[in-house]
Design a protein around this motif. Structure first.
Motif, PDB file in Angstrom:
ATOM      1  N   GLY A 173      31.603 -13.092  16.923  1.00 51.52           N
ATOM      2  CA  GLY A 173      30.925 -13.832  17.833  1.00 51.52           C
ATOM      3  C   GLY A 173      31.054 -16.396  17.352  1.00 51.52           C
ATOM      4  O   GLY A 173      31.715 -16.594  16.602  1.00 51.52           O
ATOM      5  N   LEU A 174      29.828 -16.722  17.895  1.00 49.12           N
ATOM      6  CA  LEU A 174      30.227 -17.990  18.009  1.00 49.12           C
ATOM      7  C   LEU A 174      29.666 -19.008  16.146  1.00 49.12           C
ATOM      8  O   LEU A 174      28.656 -17.983  15.725  1.00 49.12           O
ATOM      9  CB  LEU A 174      29.468 -19.081  19.254  1.00 49.12           C
ATOM     10  CG  LEU A 174      30.190 -18.754  20.243  1.00 49.12           C
ATOM     11  CD1 LEU A 174      29.005 -19.767  20.917  1.00 49.12           C
ATOM     12  CD2 LEU A 174      31.769 -19.008  20.677  1.00 49.12           C
ATOM     13  N   ILE A 175      30.332 -19.910  15.707  1.00 53.21           N
ATOM     14  CA  ILE A 175      29.880 -20.368  14.975  1.00 53.21           C
ATOM     15  C   ILE A 175      28.689 -20.439  14.392  1.00 53.21           C
ATOM     16  O   ILE A 175      28.922 -21.397  15.119  1.00 53.21           O
ATOM     17  CB  ILE A 175      31.518 -21.044  13.720  1.00 53.21           C
ATOM     18  CG1 ILE A 175      32.206 -19.935  13.572  1.00 53.21           C
ATOM     19  CG2 ILE A 175      30.926 -21.399  12.341  1.00 53.21           C
ATOM     20  CD1 ILE A 175      33.234 -21.037  13.585  1.00 53.21           C
ATOM     21  N   PRO A 176      27.376 -20.080  13.379  1.00 50.93           N
ATOM     22  CA  PRO A 176      25.978 -20.773  13.611  1.00 50.93           C
ATOM     23  C   PRO A 176      26.073 -22.440  13.028  1.00 50.93           C
ATOM     24  O   PRO A 176      26.654 -22.747  11.935  1.00 50.93           O
ATOM     25  CB  PRO A 176      25.546 -19.911  13.071  1.00 50.93           C
ATOM     26  CG  PRO A 176      26.041 -19.068  11.863  1.00 50.93           C
ATOM     27  CD  PRO A 176      27.802 -18.781  13.007  1.00 50.93           C
ATOM     28  N   VAL A 177      24.990 -23.164  13.505  1.00 49.03           N
ATOM     29  CA  VAL A 177      25.390 -24.192  12.758  1.00 49.03           C
ATOM     30  C   VAL A 177      23.447 -24.230  12.480  1.00 49.03           C
ATOM     31  O   VAL A 177      22.297 -24.374  13.589  1.00 49.03           O
ATOM     32  CB  VAL A 177      25.419 -25.689  13.539  1.00 49.03           C
ATOM     33  CG1 VAL A 177      24.830 -26.703  13.083  1.00 49.03           C
ATOM     34  CG2 VAL A 177      26.835 -25.722  14.080  1.00 49.03           C
ATOM     35  N   PRO A 178      23.211 -24.500  11.786  1.00 52.70           N
ATOM     36  CA  PRO A 178      21.645 -24.516  11.736  1.00 52.70           C
ATOM     37  C   PRO A 178      20.726 -25.710  12.681  1.00 52.70           C
ATOM     38  O   PRO A 178      21.038 -26.758  12.406  1.00 52.70           O
ATOM     39  CB  PRO A 178      21.390 -25.227   9.857  1.00 52.70           C
ATOM     40  CG  PRO A 178      22.522 -24.997   9.449  1.00 52.70           C
ATOM     41  CD  PRO A 178      23.519 -25.142  10.328  1.00 52.70           C
ATOM     42  N   VAL A 179      19.723 -25.191  13.498  1.00 54.41           N
ATOM     43  CA  VAL A 179      18.710 -25.564  14.024  1.00 54.41           C
ATOM     44  C   VAL A 179      17.521 -25.581  13.689  1.00 54.41           C
ATOM     45  O   VAL A 179      16.928 -24.321  13.939  1.00 54.41           O
ATOM     46  CB  VAL A 179      19.347 -25.721  15.166  1.00 54.41           C
ATOM     47  CG1 VAL A 179      20.220 -26.201  15.505  1.00 54.41           C
ATOM     48  CG2 VAL A 179      18.342 -24.361  15.681  1.00 54.41           C
ATOM     49  N   ALA A 180      16.674 -26.586  14.004  1.00 56.91           N
ATOM     50  CA  ALA A 180      15.402 -25.786  13.977  1.00 56.91           C
ATOM     51  C   ALA A 180      13.991 -26.833  14.712  1.00 56.91           C
ATOM     52  O   ALA A 180      14.374 -28.107  15.467  1.00 56.91           O
ATOM     53  CB  ALA A 180      14.358 -26.567  12.777  1.00 56.91           C
ATOM     54  N   GLU A 181      13.363 -26.240  15.221  1.00 57.27           N
ATOM     55  CA  GLU A 181      12.137 -27.070  16.494  1.00 57.27           C
ATOM     56  C   GLU A 181      11.162 -27.104  15.133  1.00 57.27           C
ATOM     57  O   GLU A 181      10.342 -26.125  15.703  1.00 57.27           O
ATOM     58  CB  GLU A 181      12.079 -25.760  17.362  1.00 57.27           C
ATOM     59  CG  GLU A 181      11.627 -26.863  18.885  1.00 57.27           C
ATOM     60  CD  GLU A 181      12.277 -26.082  20.081  1.00 57.27           C
ATOM     61  OE1 GLU A 181      13.334 -24.935  20.152  1.00 57.27           O
ATOM     62  OE2 GLU A 181      11.935 -26.507  21.082  1.00 57.27           O
ATOM     63  N   TRP A 182      10.482 -28.452  15.754  1.00 52.10           N
ATOM     64  CA  TRP A 182       9.103 -28.398  14.979  1.00 52.10           C
ATOM     65  C   TRP A 182       8.365 -29.378  15.893  1.00 52.10           C
ATOM     66  O   TRP A 182       8.340 -30.456  15.932  1.00 52.10           O
ATOM     67  CB  TRP A 182       9.718 -28.545  13.344  1.00 52.10           C
ATOM     68  CG  TRP A 182       8.195 -29.007  12.757  1.00 52.10           C
ATOM     69  CD1 TRP A 182       7.497 -28.434  12.043  1.00 52.10           C
ATOM     70  CD2 TRP A 182       7.309 -29.981  12.997  1.00 52.10           C
ATOM     71  NE1 TRP A 182       6.607 -29.077  11.275  1.00 52.10           N
ATOM     72  CE2 TRP A 182       5.847 -30.283  12.064  1.00 52.10           C
ATOM     73  CE3 TRP A 182       7.275 -31.816  13.123  1.00 52.10           C
ATOM     74  CZ2 TRP A 182       5.389 -31.615  11.931  1.00 52.10           C
ATOM     75  CZ3 TRP A 182       7.097 -32.597  13.367  1.00 52.10           C
ATOM     76  CH2 TRP A 182       5.242 -32.371  12.450  1.00 52.10           C
ATOM     77  N   HIS A 183       7.060 -28.719  16.532  1.00 51.48           N
ATOM     78  CA  HIS A 183       6.133 -29.678  17.474  1.00 51.48           C
ATOM     79  C   HIS A 183       6.934 -30.700  18.299  1.00 51.48           C
ATOM     80  O   HIS A 183       6.499 -32.066  18.579  1.00 51.48           O
ATOM     81  CB  HIS A 183       5.706 -30.563  16.345  1.00 51.48           C
ATOM     82  CG  HIS A 183       4.832 -29.925  15.575  1.00 51.48           C
ATOM     83  ND1 HIS A 183       3.116 -30.087  15.799  1.00 51.48           N
ATOM     84  CD2 HIS A 183       4.431 -29.104  14.387  1.00 51.48           C
ATOM     85  CE1 HIS A 183       2.125 -29.144  15.470  1.00 51.48           C
ATOM     86  NE2 HIS A 183       3.231 -28.605  13.708  1.00 51.48           N
ATOM     87  N   GLY A 184       8.248 -30.029  18.670  1.00 52.33           N
ATOM     88  CA  GLY A 184       8.549 -30.726  20.048  1.00 52.33           C
ATOM     89  C   GLY A 184       9.761 -31.107  19.334  1.00 52.33           C
ATOM     90  O   GLY A 184      10.240 -31.744  19.901  1.00 52.33           O
ATOM     91  N   MET A 185      10.565 -31.400  18.058  1.00 48.16           N
ATOM     92  CA  MET A 185      11.859 -32.486  18.502  1.00 48.16           C
ATOM     93  C   MET A 185      12.428 -31.270  17.819  1.00 48.16           C
ATOM     94  O   MET A 185      11.970 -30.119  16.858  1.00 48.16           O
ATOM     95  CB  MET A 185      11.373 -32.812  17.022  1.00 48.16           C
ATOM     96  CG  MET A 185       9.883 -33.844  16.604  1.00 48.16           C
ATOM     97  SD  MET A 185       9.299 -34.702  15.396  1.00 48.16           S
ATOM     98  CE  MET A 185      10.659 -36.168  15.228  1.00 48.16           C
ATOM     99  N   ILE A 186      13.500 -31.593  17.844  1.00 50.95           N
ATOM    100  CA  ILE A 186      14.965 -30.551  17.202  1.00 50.95           C
ATOM    101  C   ILE A 186      15.858 -31.016  16.809  1.00 50.95           C
ATOM    102  O   ILE A 186      16.733 -32.086  16.816  1.00 50.95           O
ATOM    103  CB  ILE A 186      15.988 -30.360  18.969  1.00 50.95           C
ATOM    104  CG1 ILE A 186      15.003 -29.541  20.120  1.00 50.95           C
ATOM    105  CG2 ILE A 186      17.194 -29.551  18.626  1.00 50.95           C
ATOM    106  CD1 ILE A 186      15.098 -28.900  21.514  1.00 50.95           C
ATOM    107  N   PHE A 187      15.994 -30.173  15.092  1.00 49.16           N
ATOM    108  CA  PHE A 187      16.708 -31.118  14.007  1.00 49.16           C
ATOM    109  C   PHE A 187      17.472 -30.590  14.047  1.00 49.16           C
ATOM    110  O   PHE A 187      17.787 -29.479  14.242  1.00 49.16           O
ATOM    111  CB  PHE A 187      16.006 -30.972  12.951  1.00 49.16           C
ATOM    112  CG  PHE A 187      14.996 -32.181  12.764  1.00 49.16           C
ATOM    113  CD1 PHE A 187      14.894 -33.643  12.101  1.00 49.16           C
ATOM    114  CD2 PHE A 187      13.457 -31.731  13.350  1.00 49.16           C
ATOM    115  CE1 PHE A 187      13.731 -34.218  12.234  1.00 49.16           C
ATOM    116  CE2 PHE A 187      12.556 -32.607  13.265  1.00 49.16           C
ATOM    117  CZ  PHE A 187      12.613 -33.848  12.526  1.00 49.16           C
ATOM    118  N   VAL A 188      19.344 -30.846  14.155  1.00 47.04           N
ATOM    119  CA  VAL A 188      20.389 -30.114  13.531  1.00 47.04           C
ATOM    120  C   VAL A 188      20.504 -30.327  12.249  1.00 47.04           C
ATOM    121  O   VAL A 188      20.584 -31.579  12.012  1.00 47.04           O
ATOM    122  CB  VAL A 188      21.287 -30.646  14.907  1.00 47.04           C
ATOM    123  CG1 VAL A 188      23.033 -29.802  14.439  1.00 47.04           C
ATOM    124  CG2 VAL A 188      20.986 -30.209  16.209  1.00 47.04           C
TER     125      VAL A 188
END
Ligand code: FES
Ligand SMILES: [Fe+2]
Length: 400
Positions: free
Chosen positions: A157-172
């Motif tokens: 599978g594709l290699i994951p990278v951490p992301v987070a979605e918080w109150h409409g902001m997308i962090f990587v």
């Protein structure tokens, strides 16, 4: 506090904006500005040294979370977004389950770039040998599979990278297989200030990529002081806001900034309850290099102007992704024209005034004589604090 007494996000935003306006108007009337305890000397190496540049890219843009987008930029199942400015090529997908995921944009077969077109399809096929993946990153199509006998498909599978979605902001966090992102820990005391903007409901109107021949910090520094408004921007920003007067507040490593707008003079000496309502929220600066300009259009409508500055290929290059959004409460039947016009105005000022002077300064720094030091005045306090935080993080990484 009882549930019924909990103020709404709108009310929290209104109070915060009113507090900022109160503090900026006080400076405007007294002809003062926030000052640090004194000027600071800055070594030009901070902007030109290739080793320092590599350390910053690693420590600030790969190891730590970076806000790259808002929910409204990638809202629907099947939507994709490409993030190349952090180093590794990253692909964001919104799954059928509505969950945002991040992966290296790299085929696990022989590392070809998987996605180049951000269509809305639910499968992604590698153009090299046709391996196909779903939005969750699983390999779901393997042509000539007899050639791969003995390998578990689940490993491909594709290699994951951490992301987070918080109150409409997308962090990587641009670290493959890296630690999950704790957004509230990263934002610290700035979290509440950002939550009340209700960015999840904002919709993008217009985006621009603005390259600059300057170090990413030189470009970002231009957002953090008003000392240059009258001189660099005499017919643009300088006619809309007072020069060399501003207020700021640190929220951990992030900042809120207020610049007195020219219209504040019309009512600043009246009692506060006679001030017109205003959605002026100033700048929300999110470390390391994002600024959210919360301001109003000439007709009073509100806009969010977001600039994200990223390092380029070399210390003297950077790129800014600038997007203008309509906040959720401005999404009525009116056309986007006024928001698009504001975007074009700010984009032009930044490109032809701020980034043009940045590129010239950067070029001079490369040839500055031995021992030359720049100066950040006490009136350029946010720049001093921002650079001190970067220095602190780099020093910490060199110790460990
Ligand atoms: S590199 Fe992608 S299928 Fe071969
Ligand atoms: Fe400027």
């Amino acid at each position: 506090m009882a549930e019924a007494d909990t103020p709404s996000m709108e009310e929290l935003r209104r109070r915060s904006h009113q507090d900022l306006r109160r503090r900026t108007i006080a400076h405007m009337q007294a002809r003062t500005t926030d000052l640090s305890d004194g000027p600071r000397r800055i070594d030009p190496a901070v902007y030109v040294d290739p080793r320092r540049f590599e350390e910053e890219k690693r420590e600030l843009f790969r190891k730590r979370p970076v806000c790259v987008a808002l929910t409204g930029d990638i809202p629907n199942p099947g939507d994709k977004m490409l993030v190349d400015a952090l180093g590794p090529a990253i692909l964001l997908t919104r799954g059928k389950d509505g969950v945002l995921r991040g992966f290296l944009n790299m085929c696990p077969h022989r590392a070809a770039r998987l996605v180049n077109e951000c269509d809305a399809r639910s499968r992604m096929t590698c153009r090299f040998h046709g391996w196909t993946f779903n939005l969750e990153g699983e390999l779901i199509g393997l042509p000539g599979k007899e050639g791969f006998a003995g390998i578990d498909k689940a490993e491909l599978g594709l290699i994951p990278v951490p992301v987070a979605e918080w109150h409409g902001m997308i962090f990587v966090r641009a670290a493959p297989n890296g630690d999950p992102i704790d957004v509230e820990e990263w934002l610290g005391p700035m979290a509440g200030e950002l939550a009340h903007l209700e960015l999840a409901a904002a919709r993008p109107v217009k985006s621009s990529m603005i390259p600059a021949g300057a170090n990413w910090k030189y470009a970002f520094d231009t957002y953090g002081e008003s000392y240059h408004f009258a001189t660099l921007h005499p017919t643009t920003i300088g006619s809309l806001a007072f020069s060399n007067t501003m207020t700021h507040r640190s929220h951990g490593r992030h900042f809120r900034i207020g610049f007195p707008r020219a219209d504040f003079i019309d009512y600043g000496d009246k009692p506060e309850d006679q001030w017109p309502p205003s959605d002026y929220g100033g700048l929300y600066m999110v470390f390391p290099a994002m600024v959210i300009n919360v301001n109003t259009l000439p007709d009073g409508g509100m806009f969010y102007g977001i600039s994200r500055v990223f390092p380029g290929e070399t210390p003297d290059q950077c790129v800014t992704l600038m997007t203008t959004y309509r906040p959720g409460h401005e999404l009525d039947g009116r056309p986007d024209d006024a928001w698009a016009a504001m975007h074009d105005f700010i984009e032009k000022v930044v490109r032809t005034e701020d980034y043009s002077v940045s590129a010239e300064g950067q070029r001079n720094l490369a040839h500055a004589p031995e021992g030359f030091r720049m100066v950040f005045g006490a009136n350029e306090a946010v720049l001093q604090k921002q650079h001190a935080e970067i220095d602190r993080i780099l020093a910490q990484s060199n110790e460990s």
